[in-house]
Design a protein around this motif. Sequence first.
Motif, PDB file in Angstrom:
ATOM      1  N   SER A   1     -69.299  77.362  51.099  1.00 40.66           N
ATOM      2  CA  SER A   1     -69.697  76.197  50.296  1.00 40.66           C
ATOM      3  C   SER A   1     -71.162  76.302  49.899  1.00 40.66           C
ATOM      4  O   SER A   1     -71.537  75.983  48.761  1.00 40.66           O
ATOM      5  CB  SER A   1     -69.505  74.904  51.094  1.00 40.66           C
ATOM      6  OG  SER A   1     -68.150  74.661  51.334  1.00 40.66           O
TER       7      SER A   1
ATOM      8  N   GLY B   1     -73.226  68.996  55.159  1.00 40.10           N
ATOM      9  CA  GLY B   1     -71.948  69.216  54.469  1.00 40.10           C
ATOM     10  C   GLY B   1     -72.063  68.812  53.011  1.00 40.10           C
ATOM     11  O   GLY B   1     -71.126  68.302  52.417  1.00 40.10           O
TER      12      GLY B   1
ATOM     13  N   ASP C   1     -73.063  75.722  60.577  1.00 43.42           N
ATOM     14  CA  ASP C   1     -72.131  74.686  61.003  1.00 43.42           C
ATOM     15  C   ASP C   1     -72.949  73.500  61.521  1.00 43.42           C
ATOM     16  O   ASP C   1     -73.766  73.659  62.431  1.00 43.42           O
ATOM     17  CB  ASP C   1     -71.232  75.249  62.117  1.00 43.42           C
ATOM     18  CG  ASP C   1     -70.120  74.293  62.472  1.00 43.42           C
ATOM     19  OD1 ASP C   1     -70.394  73.086  62.638  1.00 43.42           O
ATOM     20  OD2 ASP C   1     -68.968  74.749  62.583  1.00 43.42           O
ATOM     21  N   ALA C   2     -72.730  72.336  60.928  1.00 37.44           N
ATOM     22  CA  ALA C   2     -73.577  71.176  61.242  1.00 37.44           C
ATOM     23  C   ALA C   2     -73.420  70.699  62.680  1.00 37.44           C
ATOM     24  O   ALA C   2     -74.261  69.965  63.179  1.00 37.44           O
ATOM     25  CB  ALA C   2     -73.254  70.043  60.278  1.00 37.44           C
TER      26      ALA C   2
ATOM     27  N   ASP D   1     -74.568  73.588  55.014  1.00 32.93           N
ATOM     28  CA  ASP D   1     -73.110  73.661  54.826  1.00 32.93           C
ATOM     29  C   ASP D   1     -72.590  75.020  55.276  1.00 32.93           C
ATOM     30  O   ASP D   1     -73.374  75.963  55.479  1.00 32.93           O
ATOM     31  CB  ASP D   1     -72.752  73.409  53.345  1.00 32.93           C
ATOM     32  CG  ASP D   1     -71.349  72.821  53.189  1.00 32.93           C
ATOM     33  OD1 ASP D   1     -70.406  73.357  53.807  1.00 32.93           O
ATOM     34  OD2 ASP D   1     -71.196  71.835  52.460  1.00 32.93           O
TER      35      ASP D   1
ATOM     36  N   HIS E   1     -72.121  71.144  46.983  1.00 30.16           N
ATOM     37  CA  HIS E   1     -72.802  71.319  45.690  1.00 30.16           C
ATOM     38  C   HIS E   1     -74.258  70.851  45.725  1.00 30.16           C
ATOM     39  O   HIS E   1     -75.083  71.300  44.942  1.00 30.16           O
ATOM     40  CB  HIS E   1     -72.049  70.536  44.613  1.00 30.16           C
ATOM     41  CG  HIS E   1     -71.612  69.199  45.111  1.00 30.16           C
ATOM     42  ND1 HIS E   1     -72.479  68.143  45.261  1.00 30.16           N
ATOM     43  CD2 HIS E   1     -70.418  68.770  45.585  1.00 30.16           C
ATOM     44  CE1 HIS E   1     -71.837  67.111  45.768  1.00 30.16           C
ATOM     45  NE2 HIS E   1     -70.573  67.465  45.985  1.00 30.16           N
TER      46      HIS E   1
ATOM     47  N   PHE F   1     -71.769  62.986  53.691  1.00 31.61           N
ATOM     48  CA  PHE F   1     -70.802  62.436  52.738  1.00 31.61           C
ATOM     49  C   PHE F   1     -69.493  63.222  52.768  1.00 31.61           C
ATOM     50  O   PHE F   1     -69.481  64.451  52.609  1.00 31.61           O
ATOM     51  CB  PHE F   1     -71.372  62.508  51.307  1.00 31.61           C
ATOM     52  CG  PHE F   1     -72.493  61.534  51.030  1.00 31.61           C
ATOM     53  CD1 PHE F   1     -72.958  60.661  51.999  1.00 31.61           C
ATOM     54  CD2 PHE F   1     -73.076  61.487  49.775  1.00 31.61           C
ATOM     55  CE1 PHE F   1     -73.987  59.762  51.738  1.00 31.61           C
ATOM     56  CE2 PHE F   1     -74.099  60.600  49.492  1.00 31.61           C
ATOM     57  CZ  PHE F   1     -74.556  59.739  50.471  1.00 31.61           C
ATOM     58  N   ASN F   2     -68.417  62.523  52.932  1.00 31.80           N
ATOM     59  CA  ASN F   2     -67.079  63.114  52.867  1.00 31.80           C
ATOM     60  C   ASN F   2     -66.946  64.306  53.804  1.00 31.80           C
ATOM     61  O   ASN F   2     -66.382  65.341  53.447  1.00 31.80           O
ATOM     62  CB  ASN F   2     -66.759  63.525  51.418  1.00 31.80           C
ATOM     63  CG  ASN F   2     -66.809  62.334  50.497  1.00 31.80           C
ATOM     64  OD1 ASN F   2     -66.101  61.351  50.727  1.00 31.80           O
ATOM     65  ND2 ASN F   2     -67.652  62.374  49.486  1.00 31.80           N
TER      66      ASN F   2
END
Length: 354
Positions: free
Chosen positions: A216, A189, A239-240, A212, A192, A256-257
Amino acid sequence: MTGAARRDERVLVIRGSAGRVATKRAPSPAAEAFAGMALSVALITGVRLGVFTRLAEGPAEAQELASGLGLDTRSTALLADSLHALGYLTRPADAYALSGVARRWLDPGASRPVAACVAGNVEHWDWWAALPEIIRTGTGLDVHSGRAETDTFWQDYIGGQYDLARLSAPAVSRAIRLPAGARRLLDVGGGHGWFAAELCRRHDGLQATVLDLPGSAEVGRRIIAETGMDHLVRHRSGDARSTSLEADHYDAALCFNLIHPLPPDDIRALLSNVNRSLRPGGRIAVLNLFARPRRRRPDQFSACLSLFFHMTSATIYTVGQLDEWLREAGFRQSRRMTLRRVPGQTLVVATKRA
Ligand SMILES: C[S@@+](CC[C@H](N)C(=O)[O-])C[C@H]1O[C@@H](n2cnc3c(N)ncnc32)[C@H](O)[C@@H]1O
């Protein structure tokens, strides 16, 4: 002013400074309901229409500003006056110019601008409009699913996250100790991809895969190519929770997040998937906002953030819950860190059991 009047006075916090929008004489609820939206949209509009980018080149009068940006002159003057009132522009003589705060955060030439983050808030208008229904039913919005890969949402979303990541990536990457000789990093995920890029820059021989969702990943691929880091960081769409990852392959993984929009069973599936993909002794680093003991009166920003999370169907979990999920997924020894430069978030690092 009397003590009573001062207590009755309400303030609206904009960019960390208290801008007074109403006094006892002007009814504060009416002023806040009206001005909150107007101030937010003026700032977002100024960024999206290029006002700050143009003024970063030098001061301009309203007519010059408007004609350069293809806008209406009288409307542009009104917008610029609002931005002046907000403290984002100054008014030397008849021209408008960037204020110090705009130079620091909205000038495209600034070291770490947040203009894309500001611009991305345009997506939120429709979401906030759904708040009464969400409060009535308790059901939040699903903001990720069902969007085409080409939806401008992804650019706004990931562009904004990239701005924020550039602020915190140096401190976060300094805080993460990778296994000795680490060569492969998975950024789950990662959007960037900037956290992965920062780690690759700091560790010779390290290369990263960012996993991701397709929308994204597409934006992230462009960002990484533009920054010239694509020889070290590559994006993979998937999809993770379900993408099949090579077993015992990575030395470390970032998450992260990512966990807050997912329900517990999905987090378990995701962490197990990541665990399988790590070598024994490999490390996972999770960075997220976690629940803190409730304060009697939350500060305005935290309260807005909690409401926003709820509105977008996200849950603010406790670090204890994460520890439990990490253990179930096959990790040991989790370590928690709070970083001064990453306010409100906690970094949790755990190691895959042998
Ligand atoms: C808030 S952004 C965080 C981006 C980056 N990790 C950061 O901290 O700046 C959440 C990211 O998770 C991605 N994401 C959400 N659900 C996902 C899933 N099921 N599988 C993979 N990525 C997912 C989103 O597309 C988005 O890029």
